[in-house]
Design a protein around this motif. Structure first.
Motif, PDB file in Angstrom:
ATOM      1  N   ASP A 424       0.840  -1.139  -0.045  1.00  0.00           N
ATOM      2  CA  ASP A 424      -0.148   0.119   0.056  1.00  0.00           C
ATOM      3  C   ASP A 424       0.628   1.309   0.045  1.00  0.00           C
ATOM      4  O   ASP A 424       0.600   2.354  -0.843  1.00  0.00           O
ATOM      5  CB  ASP A 424      -1.047  -0.018   1.501  1.00  0.00           C
ATOM      6  N   THR A 425       2.017   1.283   0.724  1.00  0.00           N
ATOM      7  CA  THR A 425       2.652   2.350   0.852  1.00  0.00           C
ATOM      8  C   THR A 425       3.470   2.524  -0.508  1.00  0.00           C
ATOM      9  O   THR A 425       3.360   3.847  -1.040  1.00  0.00           O
ATOM     10  CB  THR A 425       3.975   2.265   1.896  1.00  0.00           C
ATOM     11  N   ALA A 426       3.942   1.595  -1.202  1.00  0.00           N
ATOM     12  CA  ALA A 426       4.588   1.609  -2.587  1.00  0.00           C
ATOM     13  C   ALA A 426       3.608   2.200  -3.654  1.00  0.00           C
ATOM     14  O   ALA A 426       3.777   3.233  -4.298  1.00  0.00           O
ATOM     15  CB  ALA A 426       5.195   0.320  -3.081  1.00  0.00           C
ATOM     16  N   MET A 427       2.450   1.706  -3.332  1.00  0.00           N
ATOM     17  CA  MET A 427       1.280   2.251  -4.440  1.00  0.00           C
ATOM     18  C   MET A 427       1.113   3.637  -4.094  1.00  0.00           C
ATOM     19  O   MET A 427       0.746   4.478  -4.884  1.00  0.00           O
ATOM     20  CB  MET A 427       0.056   1.385  -4.159  1.00  0.00           C
ATOM     21  N   ARG A 428       0.847   3.959  -2.934  1.00  0.00           N
ATOM     22  CA  ARG A 428       0.317   5.183  -2.510  1.00  0.00           C
ATOM     23  C   ARG A 428       1.513   6.374  -2.885  1.00  0.00           C
ATOM     24  O   ARG A 428       1.254   7.424  -3.446  1.00  0.00           O
ATOM     25  CB  ARG A 428       0.211   5.568  -1.111  1.00  0.00           C
ATOM     26  N   GLY A 429       2.738   5.988  -2.687  1.00  0.00           N
ATOM     27  CA  GLY A 429       3.795   6.852  -2.945  1.00  0.00           C
ATOM     28  C   GLY A 429       4.152   7.108  -4.477  1.00  0.00           C
ATOM     29  O   GLY A 429       4.196   8.373  -4.939  1.00  0.00           O
ATOM     30  N   SER A 430       3.813   5.979  -5.229  1.00  0.00           N
ATOM     31  CA  SER A 430       4.113   6.120  -6.573  1.00  0.00           C
ATOM     32  C   SER A 430       2.986   7.009  -7.236  1.00  0.00           C
ATOM     33  O   SER A 430       3.157   7.792  -8.322  1.00  0.00           O
ATOM     34  CB  SER A 430       4.196   4.645  -6.969  1.00  0.00           C
ATOM     35  N   LEU A 455      11.393   1.348 -12.134  1.00  0.00           N
ATOM     36  CA  LEU A 455      11.591   0.140 -11.593  1.00  0.00           C
ATOM     37  C   LEU A 455      10.277  -0.460 -10.966  1.00  0.00           C
ATOM     38  O   LEU A 455       9.767  -1.838 -11.512  1.00  0.00           O
ATOM     39  CB  LEU A 455      12.773   0.158 -10.595  1.00  0.00           C
ATOM     40  N   PRO A 456       9.746   0.068  -9.880  1.00  0.00           N
ATOM     41  CA  PRO A 456       8.682  -0.543  -9.484  1.00  0.00           C
ATOM     42  C   PRO A 456       7.193  -0.537 -10.021  1.00  0.00           C
ATOM     43  O   PRO A 456       6.368  -1.197  -9.918  1.00  0.00           O
ATOM     44  CB  PRO A 456       8.515   0.186  -7.786  1.00  0.00           C
ATOM     45  N   LEU A 457       7.116   0.197 -11.200  1.00  0.00           N
ATOM     46  CA  LEU A 457       5.823   0.764 -11.778  1.00  0.00           C
ATOM     47  C   LEU A 457       5.119  -0.429 -12.129  1.00  0.00           C
ATOM     48  O   LEU A 457       3.855  -0.752 -12.451  1.00  0.00           O
ATOM     49  CB  LEU A 457       5.935   2.065 -12.789  1.00  0.00           C
ATOM     50  N   GLY A 458       5.677  -1.436 -13.181  1.00  0.00           N
ATOM     51  CA  GLY A 458       5.122  -2.326 -13.788  1.00  0.00           C
ATOM     52  C   GLY A 458       4.544  -3.308 -12.864  1.00  0.00           C
ATOM     53  O   GLY A 458       3.363  -3.703 -13.226  1.00  0.00           O
ATOM     54  N   TYR A 459       5.203  -3.611 -11.690  1.00  0.00           N
ATOM     55  CA  TYR A 459       4.638  -4.384 -10.848  1.00  0.00           C
ATOM     56  C   TYR A 459       3.410  -3.987 -10.026  1.00  0.00           C
ATOM     57  O   TYR A 459       2.383  -4.551  -9.923  1.00  0.00           O
ATOM     58  CB  TYR A 459       5.720  -4.975  -9.865  1.00  0.00           C
ATOM     59  N   LEU A 460       3.495  -2.477  -9.795  1.00  0.00           N
ATOM     60  CA  LEU A 460       2.230  -1.831  -9.266  1.00  0.00           C
ATOM     61  C   LEU A 460       1.127  -1.688 -10.286  1.00  0.00           C
ATOM     62  O   LEU A 460       0.181  -1.918  -9.811  1.00  0.00           O
ATOM     63  CB  LEU A 460       2.810  -0.556  -8.652  1.00  0.00           C
ATOM     64  N   ALA A 461       1.416  -1.471 -11.263  1.00  0.00           N
ATOM     65  CA  ALA A 461       0.431  -1.223 -12.532  1.00  0.00           C
ATOM     66  C   ALA A 461      -0.643  -2.369 -12.355  1.00  0.00           C
ATOM     67  O   ALA A 461      -1.806  -2.238 -12.694  1.00  0.00           O
ATOM     68  CB  ALA A 461       0.879  -1.305 -13.809  1.00  0.00           C
ATOM     69  N   LYS A 462      -0.133  -3.578 -12.430  1.00  0.00           N
ATOM     70  CA  LYS A 462      -0.865  -4.886 -12.279  1.00  0.00           C
ATOM     71  C   LYS A 462      -1.941  -4.893 -11.209  1.00  0.00           C
ATOM     72  O   LYS A 462      -2.859  -5.520 -11.143  1.00  0.00           O
ATOM     73  CB  LYS A 462      -0.095  -6.337 -12.287  1.00  0.00           C
ATOM     74  N   ARG A 463      -1.646  -4.047 -10.040  1.00  0.00           N
ATOM     75  CA  ARG A 463      -2.405  -4.052  -8.843  1.00  0.00           C
ATOM     76  C   ARG A 463      -3.009  -2.676  -8.760  1.00  0.00           C
ATOM     77  O   ARG A 463      -3.720  -2.673  -7.621  1.00  0.00           O
ATOM     78  CB  ARG A 463      -1.422  -4.339  -7.667  1.00  0.00           C
ATOM     79  N   ASP A 464      -2.986  -1.932  -9.674  1.00  0.00           N
ATOM     80  CA  ASP A 464      -3.643  -0.605  -9.397  1.00  0.00           C
ATOM     81  C   ASP A 464      -4.900  -0.495 -10.220  1.00  0.00           C
ATOM     82  O   ASP A 464      -4.941  -0.510 -11.611  1.00  0.00           O
ATOM     83  CB  ASP A 464      -2.647   0.461  -9.923  1.00  0.00           C
ATOM     84  N   ALA A 470       0.062   2.425 -14.924  1.00  0.00           N
ATOM     85  CA  ALA A 470       0.263   1.883 -16.248  1.00  0.00           C
ATOM     86  C   ALA A 470       0.167   3.098 -17.104  1.00  0.00           C
ATOM     87  O   ALA A 470       1.151   2.830 -18.148  1.00  0.00           O
ATOM     88  CB  ALA A 470      -1.069   0.981 -16.743  1.00  0.00           C
ATOM     89  N   GLU A 471      -0.760   3.907 -16.883  1.00  0.00           N
ATOM     90  CA  GLU A 471      -0.591   5.235 -17.869  1.00  0.00           C
ATOM     91  C   GLU A 471       0.672   6.070 -17.769  1.00  0.00           C
ATOM     92  O   GLU A 471       1.223   6.655 -18.348  1.00  0.00           O
ATOM     93  CB  GLU A 471      -1.791   5.997 -17.642  1.00  0.00           C
ATOM     94  N   GLY A 472       1.006   6.291 -16.333  1.00  0.00           N
ATOM     95  CA  GLY A 472       2.020   6.935 -15.960  1.00  0.00           C
ATOM     96  C   GLY A 472       3.316   6.246 -16.492  1.00  0.00           C
ATOM     97  O   GLY A 472       4.467   7.001 -17.114  1.00  0.00           O
ATOM     98  N   LEU A 473       3.246   4.866 -16.330  1.00  0.00           N
ATOM     99  CA  LEU A 473       4.733   4.250 -16.727  1.00  0.00           C
ATOM    100  C   LEU A 473       4.847   4.212 -18.415  1.00  0.00           C
ATOM    101  O   LEU A 473       5.836   4.491 -18.794  1.00  0.00           O
ATOM    102  CB  LEU A 473       4.673   2.797 -16.585  1.00  0.00           C
ATOM    103  N   ARG A 474       3.708   4.439 -19.162  1.00  0.00           N
ATOM    104  CA  ARG A 474       3.838   4.700 -20.478  1.00  0.00           C
ATOM    105  C   ARG A 474       4.050   5.944 -20.830  1.00  0.00           C
ATOM    106  O   ARG A 474       4.954   6.066 -21.810  1.00  0.00           O
ATOM    107  CB  ARG A 474       2.276   4.280 -21.212  1.00  0.00           C
TER     108      ARG A 474
END
Length: 618
Positions: A424-430, A455-464, A470-474
């Motif tokens: 949750d913290t990684a998601m919230r901060g990203s 680095l963490p965005l791909g993993y987080l995108a699957k759970r967001d 996903a949009e931000g990473l792209r």
């Protein structure tokens, strides 16, 4: 051509074809008419002066006036006789070059006027006497070209030519042929042109040094990894080749010497790379070397294991004096945490789990409620404020260089524990950073900062569920791709502080369009990060980015007979020349450093993940 060279120190190489070489003290009282050219090479040592007597000045004056050619380097010229002979009057004693560069002052078309060159060693400040300056010494901040007078202070003659009767005198006020480090003559192609032009103009057949290093130009990923392993074993960065004595930080950018420093994040990077290489090669000794590197950190007391201490669980930055961490940088600690927990999941070593989670818990306890944190905290702050106040009161950095590595460590902690608070913290901060793009802070370039974000965005995108990540990473990938060179590497762009020069943590370029690629902060990390984005999302954009970087980094790996360089990657590459060269404004990690962890290990690890078709987030 008959040439005599009189030198105060043994020369590292032949500088004129077919010349006879004598010690400086053998300079004759006469007989110079037997030679077409005479070279006098003074001492390159700062405290040693090499001077001519009045009688020697008379001999040389008559020799040159009668048609002889004289080249003099680093001779003292405080007195009238020497200065009028040499066409250069000395102002101050010799010093060692630090941030200075050489500016090509001749408008003869050999190089574009104002082109900048580098060297290593001594220099002396003075002024010209009836001489034409070919190269000028100055503290120029620019990367490729500089206008006369644009440096901090005066422009001083570096290499000058004066006509004297029927002959000519060339004076060099810096270590050119006396340099012990020919690798420092950069850019090599420009130096070759300058020395060739000097030979043509004077008739003295000067020889440019052979290049100390070249690019490997197209080797495969598996061969590049093998070369990088050779760099680790042969360069000296591993005091013991099994990793039991830890790993040294780098080959220094300025001195080209091996650093004596050890830092935990470099150990973590190398431990990750050695583990992956052991798996790819089937050689168990490399997995053991990985464990030895981490064991060295444990045994040497880099991590605070005193449960009563305010800095409990955190790692020192470098081998700080004392037994407690002082400066506690987010990314350094987060890298150790990430690798420990990843390797725990791969090996089941309980000590990795215990020590990795101590870091994760410390980071989480000092994380702001918005999911971000200060980029650094000190032991004194932790003792005075406690972890809760640190989290609430210290200004968060909003710098992906730091923030995203903490988020990556939290993902690893989540994968180990299953505790949602980490994820949750990684998601919230990203999400916070993606929603506040105008508030993001960058250190060296926007390209390097956004690289670290990925680095963490791909993993987080699957759970967001919002789809924002996903949009931000792209969007980040689209931005980086606008700065992709045809070679596949990313060119540095959008310097947040172009005036930052002569300090640690500066860019290796000043302005957009200079064509400089950074292998310490951008392309090295982006190789791994693009791979992780591809594995997490299946989006071909990231695979294309990875394959381009793979080709680029394999192509630019150093090939050299010198083990300090062979198999490594330097920080700055000139994409136009395809040669290692960049702005020298960073005094700590300059354009020619070869970092053991951040560059060589991380690059090799990115290649290995692709070879193994693995991810650090499984």
């Amino acid at each position: 051509m008959k040439t005599a060279v009189f030198t105060a120190e043994p020369l590292a190489r032949e500088i004129v074809s077919g010349s006879r070489v004598f010690p400086f003290e053998a300079f004759p009282a006469g007989g110079l008419e037997d030679y077409d050219a005479v070279l006098l090479i003074g001492s390159s040592r700062i405290d040693d002066e090499t001077a001519l007597t009045r009688e020697q000045c008379d001999i040389l004056w008559n020799y040159v006036s009668g048609g002889g050619r004289l080249y003099a380097e680093l001779l003292s010229a405080y007195d009238f006789s020497s200065s009028r002979l040499l066409g250069w009057k000395q102002d101050f004693p010799k010093s060692r070059r630090t941030m200075e560069k050489l500016r090509y002052a001749a408008g003869d078309g050999v190089l574009p006027e104002g082109s900048l060159l580098e060297w290593d060693g001594a220099m002396a400040y003075g002024f010209g006497v009836e001489a034409e300056s070919k190269l000028e010494i100055g503290a120029y901040k620019d990367t490729r070209q500089a206008l006369r007078g644009s440096g901090a202070g005066r422009d001083y003659p570096g290499l000058s030519i004066r006509k004297l009767g029927e002959g000519a005198v060339v004076y060099c006020a810096f270590s050119l042929f006396s340099s012990r480090e020919p690798a420092a003559l950069r850019p090599y192609a420009d130096w070759s042109a300058v020395i060739g032009s000097l030979a043509a103009e004077t008739g003295i057949p000067f020889k440019a040094p052979a290049p100390v290093m070249e690019l490997s130009c197209g080797t495969t990923a598996d061969k590049a990894v093998e070369n990088s392993v050779s760099w680790f074993t042969d360069s000296g960065v591993l005091p013991e080749k099994d990793g039991s004595a830890g790993i040294l930080e780098n080959i220094h950018s300025v001195t080209a010497r091996l650093s004596s420093d050890r830092r935990p994040d470099c150990h973590a990077h190398a431990a990750l790379m050695f583990y992956l290489y052991g798996k790819a090669s089937g050689q168990a000794r490399w997995e053991e070397a990985s464990h030895n590197l981490l064991g060295y950190l444990f045994e040497a007391g880099y991590q605070d294991m005193d449960s009563e201490s305010a800095t409990y669980g955190f790692y020192k930055w470098f081998d700080y004096p004392g037994d407690k961490p002082d400066q506690i940088f987010t990314d350094d600690n987060a890298w150790v945490c990430t690798v420990l927990l990843y390797l725990y999941r791969r090996t089941g070593r309980e000590e990795y789990r215990r020590r990795g989670l101590l870091v994760a818990e410390g980071l989480l306890a000092t994380q702001h409620e918005n999911g971000l944190r200060a980029n650094v905290m000190t032991g004194a702050q932790l003792r005075d404020m406690g972890r809760g106040r640190i989290a609430a009161e210290l200004k968060v950095s909003l710098n992906p260089h730091f923030e995203s590595m903490a988020h990556t460590a939290f993902i690893q902690a989540y994968l180990v524990t299953g505790e949602a608070r980490y994820l949750d913290t990684a998601m919230r901060g990203s999400l916070y950073m993606l929603r506040h793009p105008d508030e993001l802070e960058f250190m060296y370039s926007r390209t390097s900062g956004l690289t670290r974000f990925t680095l963490p965005l791909g993993y987080l995108a699957k759970r967001d569920e919002t789809g924002e990540i996903a949009e931000g990473l792209r969007g980040i990938a689209d931005y980086l791709l606008t700065h992709r060179h045809e070679s596949g590497g990313i060119e540095e762009a959008d310097n947040p502080d172009p005036d930052r020069f002569g300090l640690e943590d500066a860019g290796v370029y000043i302005h957009n369009g200079e064509g400089i690629a950074d292998q310490l902060y951008t392309n090295n990390f982006l190789l791994m990060n693009a791979w992780e984005a591809w594995k997490a999302t299946g989006d071909e954009t990231y695979l294309d980015l990875y394959r381009g970087l793979e080709r680029f980094l394999c192509r630019i790996q150093i090939s050299s007979g010198d083990p300090r360089f062979h198999g490594g990657w330097m920080r700055a590459l000139d994409l136009e020349r395809m040669e290692y060269f960049g702005n020298n404004g960073d005094t700590g990690w300059g354009p020619y450093c070869i970092e053991s962890g951040w560059t060589t290990a991380i690059t090799a690890a990115g290649l290995l993940l692709g070879m193994l078709d693995e991810t650090i987030f499984d």
